[in-house]
Motif scaffolding. Structure first.
Motif, PDB file in Angstrom:
ATOM      1  N   GLY B 346      68.158  36.709  61.346  1.00 52.90           N
ATOM      2  CA  GLY B 346      68.913  37.496  62.361  1.00 52.90           C
ATOM      3  C   GLY B 346      68.638  38.844  62.446  1.00 52.90           C
ATOM      4  N   GLY B 347      68.201  39.576  61.276  1.00 56.09           N
ATOM      5  CA  GLY B 347      67.866  40.880  61.269  1.00 56.09           C
ATOM      6  C   GLY B 347      66.486  41.222  62.171  1.00 56.09           C
ATOM      7  N   LEU B 348      65.534  40.209  61.955  1.00 57.23           N
ATOM      8  CA  LEU B 348      64.280  40.202  62.658  1.00 57.23           C
ATOM      9  C   LEU B 348      64.464  40.183  64.217  1.00 57.23           C
ATOM     10  CD1 LEU B 348      61.863  38.538  60.461  1.00 57.23           C
ATOM     11  CD2 LEU B 348      61.500  40.654  61.033  1.00 57.23           C
ATOM     12  N   LEU B 349      65.254  39.157  64.463  1.00 48.84           N
ATOM     13  CA  LEU B 349      65.473  38.805  65.967  1.00 48.84           C
ATOM     14  C   LEU B 349      66.012  39.956  66.727  1.00 48.84           C
ATOM     15  CD1 LEU B 349      66.417  35.132  66.125  1.00 48.84           C
ATOM     16  CD2 LEU B 349      64.154  36.108  66.674  1.00 48.84           C
ATOM     17  N   LEU B 350      66.958  41.003  66.205  1.00 44.11           N
ATOM     18  CA  LEU B 350      67.515  41.933  66.695  1.00 44.11           C
ATOM     19  C   LEU B 350      66.622  43.109  66.722  1.00 44.11           C
ATOM     20  CD1 LEU B 350      70.137  42.948  68.166  1.00 44.11           C
ATOM     21  CD2 LEU B 350      70.752  44.188  65.983  1.00 44.11           C
ATOM     22  N   GLY B 351      65.826  43.115  65.707  1.00 44.45           N
ATOM     23  CA  GLY B 351      64.647  44.140  65.601  1.00 44.45           C
ATOM     24  C   GLY B 351      63.626  43.855  66.673  1.00 44.45           C
ATOM     25  N   LYS B 352      63.506  42.590  67.074  1.00 45.68           N
ATOM     26  CA  LYS B 352      62.549  42.366  68.088  1.00 45.68           C
ATOM     27  C   LYS B 352      63.040  42.720  69.279  1.00 45.68           C
ATOM     28  CE  LYS B 352      59.885  38.473  68.177  1.00 45.68           C
ATOM     29  NZ  LYS B 352      58.638  38.677  68.023  1.00 45.68           N
ATOM     30  N   LEU B 353      64.485  42.627  69.665  1.00 38.46           N
ATOM     31  CA  LEU B 353      65.022  42.752  70.826  1.00 38.46           C
ATOM     32  C   LEU B 353      64.982  44.525  71.139  1.00 38.46           C
ATOM     33  CD1 LEU B 353      66.635  42.026  73.220  1.00 38.46           C
ATOM     34  CD2 LEU B 353      68.952  42.230  71.901  1.00 38.46           C
ATOM     35  N   MET B 354      65.381  45.027  69.825  1.00 38.90           N
ATOM     36  CA  MET B 354      65.329  46.524  69.940  1.00 38.90           C
ATOM     37  C   MET B 354      64.004  47.179  70.218  1.00 38.90           C
ATOM     38  SD  MET B 354      68.352  47.160  67.184  1.00 38.90           S
ATOM     39  CE  MET B 354      68.345  49.017  67.004  1.00 38.90           C
ATOM     40  N   CYS B 355      62.882  46.439  69.686  1.00 39.18           N
ATOM     41  CA  CYS B 355      61.580  47.050  69.989  1.00 39.18           C
ATOM     42  C   CYS B 355      61.327  46.908  71.460  1.00 39.18           C
ATOM     43  CB  CYS B 355      60.751  46.048  69.126  1.00 39.18           C
ATOM     44  SG  CYS B 355      59.036  46.275  69.601  1.00 39.18           S
ATOM     45  N   LYS B 356      61.710  45.748  72.021  1.00 40.71           N
ATOM     46  CA  LYS B 356      61.263  45.534  73.375  1.00 40.71           C
ATOM     47  C   LYS B 356      62.221  46.611  74.339  1.00 40.71           C
ATOM     48  CE  LYS B 356      59.318  41.552  74.447  1.00 40.71           C
ATOM     49  NZ  LYS B 356      58.891  41.248  73.313  1.00 40.71           N
ATOM     50  N   LEU B 357      63.453  46.702  73.911  1.00 35.76           N
ATOM     51  CA  LEU B 357      64.244  47.602  75.041  1.00 35.76           C
ATOM     52  C   LEU B 357      63.987  49.084  74.665  1.00 35.76           C
ATOM     53  CD1 LEU B 357      67.893  46.167  74.067  1.00 35.76           C
ATOM     54  CD2 LEU B 357      66.674  45.957  76.093  1.00 35.76           C
ATOM     55  N   SER B 358      63.539  49.299  73.524  1.00 39.27           N
ATOM     56  CA  SER B 358      62.832  50.845  73.321  1.00 39.27           C
ATOM     57  C   SER B 358      61.481  51.069  73.750  1.00 39.27           C
ATOM     58  CB  SER B 358      63.021  51.019  71.660  1.00 39.27           C
ATOM     59  OG  SER B 358      62.209  50.449  71.107  1.00 39.27           O
ATOM     60  N   GLY B 359      61.056  50.136  74.253  1.00 37.96           N
ATOM     61  CA  GLY B 359      59.667  50.374  74.696  1.00 37.96           C
ATOM     62  C   GLY B 359      58.569  50.398  73.737  1.00 37.96           C
ATOM     63  N   GLY B 360      58.807  49.636  72.516  1.00 41.54           N
ATOM     64  CA  GLY B 360      57.837  49.340  71.363  1.00 41.54           C
ATOM     65  C   GLY B 360      58.175  50.609  70.397  1.00 41.54           C
ATOM     66  N   LYS B 361      59.119  51.260  70.407  1.00 41.13           N
ATOM     67  CA  LYS B 361      59.148  52.408  69.571  1.00 41.13           C
ATOM     68  C   LYS B 361      59.633  52.066  68.094  1.00 41.13           C
ATOM     69  CE  LYS B 361      59.620  56.291  72.841  1.00 41.13           C
ATOM     70  NZ  LYS B 361      60.589  57.149  73.410  1.00 41.13           N
ATOM     71  N   ILE B 362      60.287  50.836  68.087  1.00 39.11           N
ATOM     72  CA  ILE B 362      61.011  50.358  66.944  1.00 39.11           C
ATOM     73  C   ILE B 362      60.072  49.235  66.261  1.00 39.11           C
ATOM     74  CG2 ILE B 362      62.995  49.080  65.734  1.00 39.11           C
ATOM     75  CD1 ILE B 362      64.732  50.866  67.906  1.00 39.11           C
ATOM     76  N   ASN B 363      59.846  49.299  65.035  1.00 32.48           N
ATOM     77  CA  ASN B 363      59.010  48.304  64.317  1.00 32.48           C
ATOM     78  C   ASN B 363      60.035  47.097  63.840  1.00 32.48           C
ATOM     79  OD1 ASN B 363      57.706  46.413  62.431  1.00 32.48           O
ATOM     80  ND2 ASN B 363      55.993  48.183  62.124  1.00 32.48           N
ATOM     81  N   PRO B 364      59.864  45.753  64.428  1.00 33.71           N
ATOM     82  CA  PRO B 364      60.935  44.824  64.064  1.00 33.71           C
ATOM     83  C   PRO B 364      61.089  44.369  62.839  1.00 33.71           C
ATOM     84  CG  PRO B 364      59.307  44.066  65.539  1.00 33.71           C
ATOM     85  CD  PRO B 364      58.835  45.317  65.307  1.00 33.71           C
ATOM     86  N   LEU B 365      60.181  45.054  61.750  1.00 33.01           N
ATOM     87  CA  LEU B 365      60.128  44.744  60.315  1.00 33.01           C
ATOM     88  C   LEU B 365      61.207  45.062  59.828  1.00 33.01           C
ATOM     89  CD1 LEU B 365      56.457  44.709  59.300  1.00 33.01           C
ATOM     90  CD2 LEU B 365      57.959  42.698  59.621  1.00 33.01           C
ATOM     91  N   ILE B 366      61.816  46.394  60.397  1.00 28.66           N
ATOM     92  CA  ILE B 366      63.099  46.830  59.524  1.00 28.66           C
ATOM     93  C   ILE B 366      64.164  46.164  59.619  1.00 28.66           C
ATOM     94  CG2 ILE B 366      62.017  49.250  59.862  1.00 28.66           C
ATOM     95  CD1 ILE B 366      64.089  49.713  61.920  1.00 28.66           C
ATOM     96  N   GLY B 367      64.055  45.191  60.888  1.00 29.13           N
ATOM     97  CA  GLY B 367      65.258  44.570  60.646  1.00 29.13           C
ATOM     98  C   GLY B 367      65.510  43.576  59.765  1.00 29.13           C
ATOM     99  N   SER B 368      64.548  43.221  58.914  1.00 33.03           N
ATOM    100  CA  SER B 368      64.794  42.141  57.920  1.00 33.03           C
ATOM    101  C   SER B 368      65.285  43.092  56.762  1.00 33.03           C
ATOM    102  CB  SER B 368      63.449  41.634  57.378  1.00 33.03           C
ATOM    103  OG  SER B 368      62.434  42.568  57.051  1.00 33.03           O
ATOM    104  N   ALA B 369      65.145  44.300  56.550  1.00 29.19           N
ATOM    105  CA  ALA B 369      65.763  45.118  55.750  1.00 29.19           C
ATOM    106  C   ALA B 369      67.451  45.221  55.708  1.00 29.19           C
ATOM    107  CB  ALA B 369      65.521  46.522  55.655  1.00 29.19           C
ATOM    108  N   GLY B 370      67.954  44.507  56.804  1.00 27.27           N
ATOM    109  CA  GLY B 370      69.269  44.503  57.318  1.00 27.27           C
ATOM    110  C   GLY B 370      70.147  43.669  55.993  1.00 27.27           C
TER     111      GLY B 370
END
Lengths: 120, 422
Positions: B346-370
């Motif tokens: 769940g955390g990783l998938l939203l992280g990936k979405l935020m990564c796409k929406l931010s133009g690659g500024k967010i590393n999706p790995l931080i999502g798993s820390a949720g």
């Protein structure tokens, strides 16, 4: 409980969690906006009075903070003068250790090597 | 009475004699020793696992009489006519000579203190929700919400990681046919938050407290093994290499206001979560205001240590052999693992979405820390980020979703309690 009911409760639960944390996010953003605005107002008052005479080095660091807009979500850029990034990282770690303060709570504006005058 | 008869009676009342009356007691003693080994030698969450395992050992030593699950069944059955109790409970009532007015069960904490064992007395703190709340106060006093305040979007990642709770809840009902209250308690394992899991389970499904607490703490200790394969599976190397911008500084005023605002807002939204979240935020306020250093120090050291001892031993004590050694325990262990994996997804998938929406500024790995295992999950994000790019420092960025996960799992627990708490 039927599986369909369980699905509905799960969706509702996830929505409640998202709703609560989304609203918290908005509140934090508003808090930041108002906080920054208040901080700017506080800074504007001494600026209107006029610049305070300061030593050359202090003036330089102040100007560094003011030059260029700060990147969003960033604490700004650290300016290095005649200093290797590796050495700068070590110095910052030492300062944090000496001050007994986590490094993320400190803000470094610039690091400059002071060259001793060898003629003296 | 002859000497031989006396010795014979003495032998029959010894624990060694009673030990062989039911093989399951021996199995439980072995399990307790295995858990002690994992805590002491393998260092799996030793601060909690050692206490839990020792409580489990004490409660399964025959004749020790330190914990009586029947007393707690009677406490839950307060107000029920004695005739409607299970046969097991009716015979317990008769054997111990309990006489209730009008034959209606009335079992109070005072009566439990009077007739219970040492671990029954300690368990009152679990049953009343006291220990998990006090632990949360200590957690709050140790937590820096700065990274979350610097990047409020982290809150969404903390919310997404609660997906594991509801995925496990669904599976518990759909696949294993658990009742809704038990399924909710199993699901909360996915919140990766021990005190929250104990708090909710003690209210919704106290009979399952031991396996749920053990699963929650064991998987929290195993996060460095559980999360990385999923993280690598769901992210590309390019995504894992993303370096994130330095976080903005957060003023002290914001840090002081945050616990007050969160308490008012979340407790008004979900009043059932007030004991947990209120204590978490009170502890944080002690830390941040700068005027109550002594209280902050007590909350995060002395108080936390005392409560941890009481909590862990009394939770372990609930693992009585005839209730713990069931197929349900195995299902709970399996569902707990599934909950952790889905939380990571769940955390990783939203992280990936935020990564796409931010133009690659967010590393999706931080999502798993949720998932709220603080700070273990954030460390895993840091390790995986650094593995992909040694110059990558994700720790502070991952701490945001990590502490958001604590709030998220508390909100999810509040929701489940409000819905299934009866």
């Amino acid at each position: 409980m039927s599986f369909v009911d369980a699905c509905l409760y799960s969706v509702a639960g996830l929505l409640v969690v998202f709703f609560a944390l989304f609203l918290l996010m908005i509140i934090i953003k508003l808090m930041t906006v108002f906080g920054d605005a208040a901080e700017k107002r506080q800074k504007a008052v001494p600026a209107a009075v006029g610049p305070i005479p300061a030593p050359e080095a202090a003036a330089e660091s102040f100007s560094l903070r003011q030059t260029g807009p700060m990147a969003p979500g960033s604490a700004g850029e650290l300016k290095l003068y005649d200093t290797e990034p590796r050495v700068a990282a070590m110095l910052m770690a030492i300062v944090a250790d000496e001050l007994k303060t986590p490094i993320n709570e400190l803000r470094f504006l610039s690091i400059k090597e002071i060259k001793e005058d060898t003629d003296k | 009475m002859s000497i031989l008869e006396t010795l014979g009676r003495l032998g029959q009342t010894s624990g060694f004699y009673m030990l062989f009356s039911d093989w399951r007691q021996i199995v439980m003693i072995i399990i307790a020793c295995v858990l002690l080994y994992l805590g002491l030698v393998k260092k799996f969450e030793p601060l909690l696992l050692v206490g839990i395992a020792f409580g489990m050992l004490l409660t399964n030593l025959p004749g020790s009489n330190m914990y009586h699950p029947e007393l707690w069944d009677l406490y839950i059955a307060n107000g029920t006519p004695v005739a409607e109790l299970t046969e097991e409970l009716q015979s317990y009532v008769a054997a111990h000579g309990y006489v209730f007015a009008n034959d209606i069960v009335h079992m109070s904490f005072t009566e439990i203190i009077h007739s219970g064992g040492l671990l029954d007395i300690l368990y009152i703190g679990v049953k009343s929700g006291l220990y998990p709340s006090l632990i949360f106060m200590g957690v709050g006093a140790m937590t820096d919400f700065g990274p979350l305040l610097a990047n409020p979007k982290s809150l969404l990642l903390g919310a997404a990681a609660q997906f594991g709770i509801f995925a496990a809840f669904l599976m518990a009902i759909g696949l294993f046919k658990f009742p809704a209250n038990v399924a909710a308690s199993i699901g909360i394992i996915g919140g990766a938050d021990g005190p929250t899991a104990i708090w909710l389970t003690s209210k919704l499904a106290p009979d399952y407290l031991a396996p749920i607490a053990i699963a929650a703490y064991s998987y929290m200790a195993l996060i460095p093994l559980i999360q990385p394969p999923v993280m690598r599976l769901l992210t590309t190397k390019k995504e894992r290499e993303i370096k994130m911008e330095q976080l903005r500084p957060v003023s002290k005023k914001q840090k002081v206001l945050f616990p007050i605002i969160v308490t008012i807002f979340v407790c008004l939204l979900l009043p059932s979560v007030a004991p947990l979240l209120g204590c978490l935020m009170l502890g944080n306020l002690f830390k941040e205001c700068g005027l109550t250093d002594r209280l902050s120090d007590t909350a995060q050291n002395a108080l936390m240590n005392i409560v941890t001892i009481f909590l862990s031993t009394s939770v372990g004590a609930t693992a009585v052999y005839y209730r713990f050694l069931t197929a349900q325990t195995l299902f709970i262990i399996v569902l707990g693992l599934i909950a952790f994996e889905f939380a990571t997804v769940g955390g990783l998938l939203l992280g990936k979405l935020m990564c796409k929406l931010s133009g690659g500024k967010i590393n999706p790995l931080i999502g798993s820390a949720g998932v709220s295992a603080v700070p273990m999950a954030a460390r895993v994000s840091q390790m995986e980020g650094a593995r992909a790019n040694p110059a990558n420092f994700l720790l502070m960025h991952a701490m945001g979703p990590n502490v958001a996960g604590v709030i998220g799992s508390a909100v999810a627990a509040g929701f489940l309690l409000a819905v299934f708490g009866g």
